[in-house]
Design a protein around this motif. Structure first.
Motif, mmCIF file in Angstrom:
data_model
loop_
_atom_site.group_PDB
_atom_site.id
_atom_site.type_symbol
_atom_site.label_atom_id
_atom_site.label_comp_id
_atom_site.label_asym_id
_atom_site.label_seq_id
_atom_site.Cartn_x
_atom_site.Cartn_y
_atom_site.Cartn_z
ATOM 1 N N GLU A 88 0.813 -1.221 0.000
ATOM 2 C CA GLU A 88 0.000 0.000 0.000
ATOM 3 C C GLU A 88 0.848 1.273 0.000
ATOM 4 O O GLU A 88 0.390 2.325 -0.456
ATOM 5 N N HIS A 89 2.088 1.178 0.511
ATOM 6 C CA HIS A 89 2.932 2.395 0.515
ATOM 7 C C HIS A 89 3.181 2.882 -0.911
ATOM 8 O O HIS A 89 3.024 4.060 -1.213
ATOM 9 N N THR A 129 10.738 12.058 -5.935
ATOM 10 C CA THR A 129 9.422 11.826 -5.331
ATOM 11 C C THR A 129 9.514 11.235 -3.910
ATOM 12 O O THR A 129 8.492 10.962 -3.290
ATOM 13 N N TYR A 130 10.717 11.071 -3.427
ATOM 14 C CA TYR A 130 10.964 10.551 -2.072
ATOM 15 C C TYR A 130 10.035 11.152 -1.015
ATOM 16 O O TYR A 130 9.396 10.425 -0.241
ATOM 17 N N GLN A 134 7.172 9.430 1.462
ATOM 18 C CA GLN A 134 7.172 9.660 2.913
ATOM 19 C C GLN A 134 5.765 10.111 3.363
ATOM 20 O O GLN A 134 5.277 9.667 4.410
ATOM 21 N N ALA A 135 5.114 10.932 2.565
ATOM 22 C CA ALA A 135 3.743 11.350 2.886
ATOM 23 C C ALA A 135 2.828 10.122 2.903
ATOM 24 O O ALA A 135 1.981 9.965 3.790
ATOM 25 N N HIS A 155 9.547 18.271 4.661
ATOM 26 C CA HIS A 155 8.853 17.086 4.173
ATOM 27 C C HIS A 155 7.531 16.874 4.910
ATOM 28 O O HIS A 155 6.534 16.498 4.310
ATOM 29 N N LEU A 156 7.545 17.119 6.201
ATOM 30 C CA LEU A 156 6.295 16.950 6.937
ATOM 31 C C LEU A 156 5.263 17.984 6.470
ATOM 32 O O LEU A 156 4.066 17.673 6.359
ATOM 33 N N GLU A 157 5.726 19.176 6.165
ATOM 34 C CA GLU A 157 4.828 20.216 5.656
ATOM 35 C C GLU A 157 4.170 19.749 4.355
ATOM 36 O O GLU A 157 2.980 19.956 4.149
#
Ligand code: ADP
Ligand code: NA
Length: 330
Positions: A88-89, A129-130, A134-135, A155-157
């Motif tokens: 699913e990732h 697209t890394y 991660q998202a 990245h979290l943003e």
């Protein structure tokens, strides 16, 4: 389960985790198990964004999982799994890539740094697209909180923006995750260059403490750590970066406050501090290494733990993905 959910991952891109990984991240993973519902993964999909050797990657993935277990990640309390075992990732990542602006992804500073180092012709689209993958890691589990260091804020943003964008366009689907910066997260510096963070890509191996290296070697590195020409053991990161780094490591490993350590070393010198810290470190890593070895000795058991983790992860991830597919018209 009414606890807030946390997700975090670590790449299997080195033969050993280092002291910075442990004191800056993994130790918090272990503690969060007391207060949160925790999902932890070894992110091997992320690891192939740079060139890899198949056998080395396989081995590093195993050793990474063994280290997490040895450090205290408890598979009965945490969902511990290997990312590639949960398809699913990759599936959600594709959907999210189609929601990500090209310009938006192009602004990620970590990509720009890495692509510049590798050259744009060698840097892969996967490296680009890394952060979207991660998202996907985060959003699949509806994680409320993501423990991150400063370097991961951008990245979290992006993860937050993607969650909000998808929710606005297709209806509430994802929890919008927040950064969780645990208290007492230590930032550990290179022992030979205490202005640079300790990193697996350190140019001088003597500045890096690997959890799985010979403890005698670690002790020697501590004893030959760069300090300054003074002699007083005081915590002054600006003027005494080397000593400050040793004090934070000491404090983090023993739970003793830095001020208490300063008092204890009054009238003593850097040599005493280093000698004692070397012992503290050896005492910490020796049983960790024994536990890692026992996990590696029982390959079948390790595989079983990870398979069970992947199964539990999929129970959550598949529900999210089915909902996403339904909403976008599949
Ligand atoms: P490296 O910087 O060696 O490549 P990673 O980027 O794989 O390590 O980091 C894995 C985790 O360890 C991240 O959560 C990161 O913030 C943390 N970490 C890495 N180095 C340090 C350090 N020197 N001090 C504190 N935390 C660190
Ligand atoms: Na890094």
């Amino acid at each position: 389960n009414t606890r807030l959910r946390v997700l975090s991952g670590i790449q299997p891109t080195a033969d050993s985790f280092h002291l910075g990984n442990y004191l800056g991240a993994l130790r918090q993973w272990v503690r969060l198990q007391d207060t949160h519902e925790t999902f932890y993964c070894v992110v091997d999909l992320h690891a192939i964004t740079v060139e890899q050797d198949p056998e080395v990657l396989r081995q590093r993935t195993r050793v990474s999982a063994a280290q997490l277990l040895a450090l205290g990640v408890d598979p009965d309390r945490s969902t511990l799994f290997v990312q590639s075992q949960v398809p699913e990732h990759a599936q959600l990542s594709w959907v999210l890539e189609c929601q990500t602006g090209f310009g938006e992804a192009s602004r990620m500073t970590q990509f720009k740094d890495k692509a510049q180092k590798q050259g744009t012709d060698r840097a892969s689209v996967g490296l680009f697209t890394y952060p979207v993958l991660q998202a996907a890691d985060i959003l699949l589990y509806q994680a409320h909180q993501v423990p991150v260091g400063e370097d991961q804020r951008q990245h979290l943003e992006l993860s937050r923006n993607l969650a909000q964008r998808f929710n606005n366009r297709f209806g509430k689907t994802f929890v919008v995750p927040e950064a969780h910066i645990p208290k007492d997260t230590a930032k550990i510096y290179d022992l030979q260059d205490p202005t640079a963070k300790m990193s697996k890509s350190a140019s001088a191996a003597n500045g890096l403490i690997e959890l799985l290296e010979d403890p005698k070697r670690s002790a020697k590195k501590i004893r030959s750590a760069v300090t300054d020409t003074g002699r007083e053991v005081v915590y002054d990161p600006e003027n005494k970066a080397g000593v400050a780094n040793l004090l934070s490591i000491y404090s983090a490993l023993t739970g003793r406050a830095i001020s208490e350590l300063e008092t204890a070393y009054e009238g003593k010198g850097y040599g005493d501090l280093k000698k004692d810290l070397a012992e503290v470190l050896v005492e910490f890593v020796t049983p960790v290494q024994a536990r890692v070895q026992s996990y590696l000795d029982d390959q079948a058991e390790l595989d079983k733990v990870l398979a069970k983790g992947a199964e539990r992860a999929r129970e959550v991830a598949s529900v999210t993905l089915a909902n996403v597919y339904e909403r976008i018209g599949f």
